[in-house]
Design a protein around this motif. Structure first.
Motif, PDB file in Angstrom:
ATOM      1  N   PHE A  27      12.270   3.214  -3.524  1.00  0.00           N
ATOM      2  CA  PHE A  27      11.080   3.448  -2.713  1.00  0.00           C
ATOM      3  C   PHE A  27      11.434   3.633  -1.243  1.00  0.00           C
ATOM      4  N   PHE A  28      12.211   2.725  -0.677  1.00  0.00           N
ATOM      5  CA  PHE A  28      12.488   2.812   0.762  1.00  0.00           C
ATOM      6  C   PHE A  28      13.318   4.047   1.107  1.00  0.00           C
ATOM      7  N   ASP A  29      14.230   4.444   0.231  1.00  0.00           N
ATOM      8  CA  ASP A  29      14.959   5.689   0.469  1.00  0.00           C
ATOM      9  C   ASP A  29      13.982   6.864   0.531  1.00  0.00           C
ATOM     10  N   ARG A  30      13.045   6.877  -0.387  1.00  0.00           N
ATOM     11  CA  ARG A  30      12.069   7.969  -0.411  1.00  0.00           C
ATOM     12  C   ARG A  30      11.153   7.922   0.808  1.00  0.00           C
ATOM     13  N   PHE A  31      10.731   6.728   1.184  1.00  0.00           N
ATOM     14  CA  PHE A  31       9.861   6.594   2.346  1.00  0.00           C
ATOM     15  C   PHE A  31      10.552   7.145   3.595  1.00  0.00           C
ATOM     16  N   ILE A  32      11.803   6.766   3.807  1.00  0.00           N
ATOM     17  CA  ILE A  32      12.527   7.218   4.992  1.00  0.00           C
ATOM     18  C   ILE A  32      12.787   8.716   4.929  1.00  0.00           C
ATOM     19  N   GLU A  33      13.132   9.230   3.753  1.00  0.00           N
ATOM     20  CA  GLU A  33      13.382  10.661   3.603  1.00  0.00           C
ATOM     21  C   GLU A  33      12.160  11.497   3.966  1.00  0.00           C
ATOM     22  N   ARG A  34      10.978  10.955   3.751  1.00  0.00           N
ATOM     23  CA  ARG A  34       9.754  11.706   4.033  1.00  0.00           C
ATOM     24  C   ARG A  34       9.223  11.448   5.443  1.00  0.00           C
ATOM     25  N   ASP A  39       0.800  -1.228   0.000  1.00  0.00           N
ATOM     26  CA  ASP A  39       0.000   0.000   0.000  1.00  0.00           C
ATOM     27  C   ASP A  39       0.836   1.283   0.000  1.00  0.00           C
ATOM     28  N   PRO A  40       1.877   1.404   0.819  1.00  0.00           N
ATOM     29  CA  PRO A  40       2.674   2.623   0.717  1.00  0.00           C
ATOM     30  C   PRO A  40       3.382   2.756  -0.620  1.00  0.00           C
ATOM     31  N   PHE A  41       3.708   1.625  -1.244  1.00  0.00           N
ATOM     32  CA  PHE A  41       4.277   1.724  -2.586  1.00  0.00           C
ATOM     33  C   PHE A  41       3.261   2.324  -3.553  1.00  0.00           C
ATOM     34  N   LEU A 101       1.646   9.691  -6.065  1.00  0.00           N
ATOM     35  CA  LEU A 101       2.265  11.018  -6.072  1.00  0.00           C
ATOM     36  C   LEU A 101       3.269  11.172  -7.199  1.00  0.00           C
ATOM     37  N   ASP A 102       3.879  10.081  -7.625  1.00  0.00           N
ATOM     38  CA  ASP A 102       4.911  10.137  -8.665  1.00  0.00           C
ATOM     39  C   ASP A 102       4.844   8.893  -9.541  1.00  0.00           C
ATOM     40  N   PRO A 103       4.004   8.928 -10.576  1.00  0.00           N
ATOM     41  CA  PRO A 103       3.911   7.767 -11.472  1.00  0.00           C
ATOM     42  C   PRO A 103       5.222   7.433 -12.165  1.00  0.00           C
ATOM     43  N   GLY A 104       6.153   8.393 -12.189  1.00  0.00           N
ATOM     44  CA  GLY A 104       7.438   8.143 -12.815  1.00  0.00           C
ATOM     45  C   GLY A 104       8.275   7.099 -12.105  1.00  0.00           C
ATOM     46  N   LEU A 105       7.822   6.647 -10.931  1.00  0.00           N
ATOM     47  CA  LEU A 105       8.527   5.577 -10.227  1.00  0.00           C
ATOM     48  C   LEU A 105       8.466   4.257 -10.987  1.00  0.00           C
ATOM     49  N   VAL A 106       7.465   4.098 -11.845  1.00  0.00           N
ATOM     50  CA  VAL A 106       7.239   2.794 -12.464  1.00  0.00           C
ATOM     51  C   VAL A 106       7.130   2.901 -13.974  1.00  0.00           C
ATOM     52  N   THR A 107       7.397   1.793 -14.610  1.00  0.00           N
ATOM     53  CA  THR A 107       7.101   1.608 -16.028  1.00  0.00           C
ATOM     54  C   THR A 107       5.757   0.891 -16.118  1.00  0.00           C
ATOM     55  N   THR A 108       4.874   1.387 -16.962  1.00  0.00           N
ATOM     56  CA  THR A 108       3.544   0.793 -17.070  1.00  0.00           C
ATOM     57  C   THR A 108       3.306   0.249 -18.473  1.00  0.00           C
ATOM     58  N   ARG A 109       2.331  -0.629 -18.553  1.00  0.00           N
ATOM     59  CA  ARG A 109       1.924  -1.201 -19.835  1.00  0.00           C
ATOM     60  C   ARG A 109       0.408  -1.089 -19.937  1.00  0.00           C
ATOM     61  N   THR A 110      -0.060  -0.412 -20.956  1.00  0.00           N
ATOM     62  CA  THR A 110      -1.491  -0.158 -21.138  1.00  0.00           C
ATOM     63  C   THR A 110      -2.178  -1.399 -21.689  1.00  0.00           C
ATOM     64  N   THR A 111      -3.337  -1.705 -21.123  1.00  0.00           N
ATOM     65  CA  THR A 111      -4.071  -2.891 -21.556  1.00  0.00           C
ATOM     66  C   THR A 111      -5.520  -2.784 -21.115  1.00  0.00           C
ATOM     67  N   THR A 112      -6.266  -3.842 -21.393  1.00  0.00           N
ATOM     68  CA  THR A 112      -7.635  -3.972 -20.898  1.00  0.00           C
ATOM     69  C   THR A 112      -7.644  -5.047 -19.815  1.00  0.00           C
ATOM     70  N   VAL A 113      -8.206  -4.681 -18.667  1.00  0.00           N
ATOM     71  CA  VAL A 113      -8.259  -5.596 -17.524  1.00  0.00           C
ATOM     72  C   VAL A 113      -9.709  -5.947 -17.231  1.00  0.00           C
ATOM     73  N   ASP A 114      -9.949  -7.204 -16.927  1.00  0.00           N
ATOM     74  CA  ASP A 114     -11.259  -7.635 -16.445  1.00  0.00           C
ATOM     75  C   ASP A 114     -11.032  -8.607 -15.288  1.00  0.00           C
ATOM     76  N   GLY A 157      15.755   3.177 -16.911  1.00  0.00           N
ATOM     77  CA  GLY A 157      16.970   3.952 -16.717  1.00  0.00           C
ATOM     78  C   GLY A 157      17.284   4.290 -15.275  1.00  0.00           C
ATOM     79  N   ALA A 158      16.500   3.773 -14.325  1.00  0.00           N
ATOM     80  CA  ALA A 158      16.766   4.051 -12.911  1.00  0.00           C
ATOM     81  C   ALA A 158      18.135   3.503 -12.533  1.00  0.00           C
ATOM     82  N   THR A 159      18.835   4.241 -11.671  1.00  0.00           N
ATOM     83  CA  THR A 159      20.190   3.845 -11.285  1.00  0.00           C
ATOM     84  C   THR A 159      20.214   2.926 -10.068  1.00  0.00           C
TER      85      THR A 159
END
Length: 362
Positions: A346-353, A281-283, A289-302, A337-339
């Motif tokens: 994620f955990f670095d960001r969680f702790i920073e906040r 859930d925190p992820f 807040l920042d969709p740029g954290l992930v790569t997504t793939r568009t599709t149809t879900v049922d 391209g994430a380093t």
């Protein structure tokens, strides 16, 4: 409300969180409240991890603990759309918060229910609202029945739910939030698919399923990093600890998070997964807040509703066999391209906040 963590250069995003609090929902709410780029404008309570009345009490108690006075909490439907409610006290503890105890409060939920709360928030922040669902989708489905235009009014919707080309955690093929109310999930995906949204002006719901969230593994060492960064040093948890051992942290937020998480660690250990926990859930809150954290793939879900063995399974039509418009963007990996690996980011960001936010109460 404006985040108590301090001023931000950009206007914060109005966020409406629909939760079934819940150990990891508690971490998600702490993340949102600690984030300068979020303005939590409402919390909807959904029955799931525990019954909805207890979820409401948890949400109100958490706001009391964190001295937050201007976030309305609504109470949702006590039952899924069609099926009896199933809860997960074995996973989250009798109250949903493991061993944690929240302060008593005289706060009360809103007079209107959570479906109406969704609609009110969408109208108040039309075109700007970020919706986050980390529990069953019952409230949102009921809101869509009353206000079918919701998909065109919400700027972004992030759902923690489902499992794509990956195992389930409730049945062999279904994830918990979807399994609790498959009909609601099916209605939500259908609503976005039928809304005729233009990709250049509206985002499809971002779905964070087990295929990605089970990689976000919290360990005692990472939790100890949070406590240390919050200047609230306590003993690093261990599988060798006595069951139910309570946190010695002086900081009230760290103490609640540690006492809640200990129960979660013990559950995962008993399931044969190790002394650890998946922070689904925190992820999802971070992605909202920042969709740029992930790569997504568009599709149809049922969602499968009738299968004897597959009820609650989320199916992604990756190759367009159904000929239906896309209704979701599935998070499939970290940012291109994430380093650093996604869990580290994620955990670095969680702790920073969360650590500086927690220091306010130390």
């Amino acid at each position: 409300m404006t985040s108590a963590a301090g001023p931000s250069a950009a206007p914060p995003l109005p966020v409406f969180a629909d939760v079934d609090t819940g150990v990891d929902d508690t971490f998600a709410l702490a993340y949102l409240l600690a984030s300068d780029d979020a303005e939590l404008v409402g919390i909807a309570s959904t029955g799931g991890n525990v019954p909805v009345e207890q979820v409401c009490r948890n949400n109100l108690g958490l706001l009391e603990l964190l001295e937050v006075s201007d976030v309305p909490v609504s109470c949702g439907s006590p039952q899924p759309l069609s099926a009896p409610l199933r809860t997960a006290e074995d996973t989250h503890g009798p109250t949903g918060l493991g061993y944690a105890e929240l302060p008593a409060t005289d706060r009360v939920p809103t007079a209107h229910d959570s479906a109406e709360a969704w609609i009110l928030a969408a109208h108040a922040y039309s075109g700007e609202l970020v919706g986050l669902v980390t529990g069953p989708l019952t409230n949102l489905a009921l809101a869509l029945r009353a206000e079918p235009a919701l998909p065109t009014m919400v700027r972004r919707l992030v759902i923690m739910g489902g499992s794509f080309d990956y195992r389930g955690n409730t049945t062999p093929v279904s994830e918990w939030n979807i399994a609790v109310d498959p009909e609601a999930a099916a209605e939500v995906f259908a609503a976005w698919g039928n809304a005729g949204l233009r990709p250049d002006t509206h985002e499809l719901p971002i779905v964070c399923g087990l295929n990605l969230t089970e990689s976000i593994v919290l360990t005692p060492k990472i939790l100890a990093r949070l406590a240390s960064a919050a200047d609230s040093h306590s003993m690093t948890m261990s599988v060798l600890d006595e069951r139910g051992y309570r946190s010695a942290a002086a900081n009230p937020l760290i103490r609640v998070l540690e006492d809640a998480m200990r129960f979660y660690f013990e559950f995962h250990f008993d399931q044969g997964e190790g002394y650890l926990a998946h922070l689904h859930d925190p992820f999802a809150a971070a992605v909202a807040l920042d969709p740029g954290l992930v790569t997504t793939r568009t599709t149809t879900v049922d969602v499968e509703l009738d299968g004897t063995l597959t009820r609650g399974m989320t199916i992604a039509d990756w190759n367009g066999h159904w000929g239906r418009p896309p209704n979701a963007s599935i998070a499939v990996a970290g940012a291109a391209g994430a380093t650093a690996p996604l869990p580290t980011v994620f955990f670095d960001r969680f702790i920073e906040r969360v650590a500086p936010f927690a220091r306010r109460f130390g």
